[in-house]
Design a protein around this motif. Structure first.
Motif, PDB file in Angstrom:
ATOM      1  N   ALA A   1       0.829  -1.213   0.000  1.00  0.00           N
ATOM      2  CA  ALA A   1       0.000   0.000   0.000  1.00  0.00           C
ATOM      3  C   ALA A   1       0.858   1.257   0.000  1.00  0.00           C
ATOM      4  CB  ALA A   1      -0.941  -0.005   1.204  1.00  0.00           C
TER       5      ALA A   1
ATOM      6  N   ARG B   1       3.050   1.175  -3.681  1.00  0.00           N
ATOM      7  CA  ARG B   1       2.252   1.294  -4.898  1.00  0.00           C
ATOM      8  C   ARG B   1       3.054   0.962  -6.155  1.00  0.00           C
ATOM      9  NH1 ARG B   1      -2.258   5.444  -4.668  1.00  0.00           N
ATOM     10  NH2 ARG B   1      -3.227   4.757  -2.755  1.00  0.00           N
TER      11      ARG B   1
ATOM     12  N   PRO C   1      -7.002  -2.693   0.266  1.00  0.00           N
ATOM     13  CA  PRO C   1      -6.424  -2.027  -0.914  1.00  0.00           C
ATOM     14  C   PRO C   1      -5.712  -2.997  -1.867  1.00  0.00           C
ATOM     15  CG  PRO C   1      -5.853  -0.830   1.086  1.00  0.00           C
ATOM     16  CD  PRO C   1      -6.506  -2.108   1.507  1.00  0.00           C
TER      17      PRO C   1
END
Length: 156
Positions: free
Chosen positions: A101, A104, A134
């Motif tokens: 997360a 990315r 996510p």
């Protein structure tokens, strides 16, 4: 040119464990078909790059533990810098989820779901699910270790 696969695992052999053996077997079975690299955690503080039975392995240094979770702040940096055509994140792996997360990375993500997280439901909802959401929503594929787990894994 071979596709470059980055396996993100908790640990890698000779560290013991089922997930570790699966990642090792995947890397051995696909040698010559894809270019594998393993990004895992080290049991010590230092980060080590090595080749284990022909597989490049980066073992990222662990600074501390929060309960059973190893804390390796530089894992996100390694993920961000990784040169891969596909990232396979082996779950459950909370620090890898958090690092993903933060980093990315641009490569597509697949999640290899080895098992459910074995924690009390409230602890899972408060701490693990926010990390998983996510990555799970950006994953292009899920690989599940058994049909029974696929049928009953609430997280999936």
């Amino acid at each position: 040119m071979l596709k470059r696969i980055l396996h993100v695992a908790k640990f890698y052999p000779p560290a013991p464990g089922g997930m570790e053996r699966v990642v090792e077997t995947l890397c051995r079975a696909t040698a010559g078909l894809v270019e594998n690299h393993v990004l895992a955690l080290n049991h010590g503080r230092g980060t080590i790059d090595e080749v284990v039975d022909g597989v490049p392995v980066t073992r990222v240094g662990v600074l501390a533990r929060a309960g059973s979770v190893p804390i390796a702040p530089s894992l996100a940096v390694h993920l961000r810098r990784a040169s891969a055509d596909l990232i396979v994140l082996h779950e459950p792996n909370p620090w890898a989820l958090l690092s993903y997360a933060i980093a990315r990375p641009g490569a597509p993500l697949a999640i290899w779901y080895h098992s459910d997280v074995v924690r009390p439901e409230l602890q899972y909802r408060l701490f693990y699910a926010p990390l998983a959401r996510p990555a799970y929503s950006s994953a292009r594929r899920f690989i599940v270790s058994s049909p029974a787990l696929a049928d009953h894994a609430a997280a999936l």
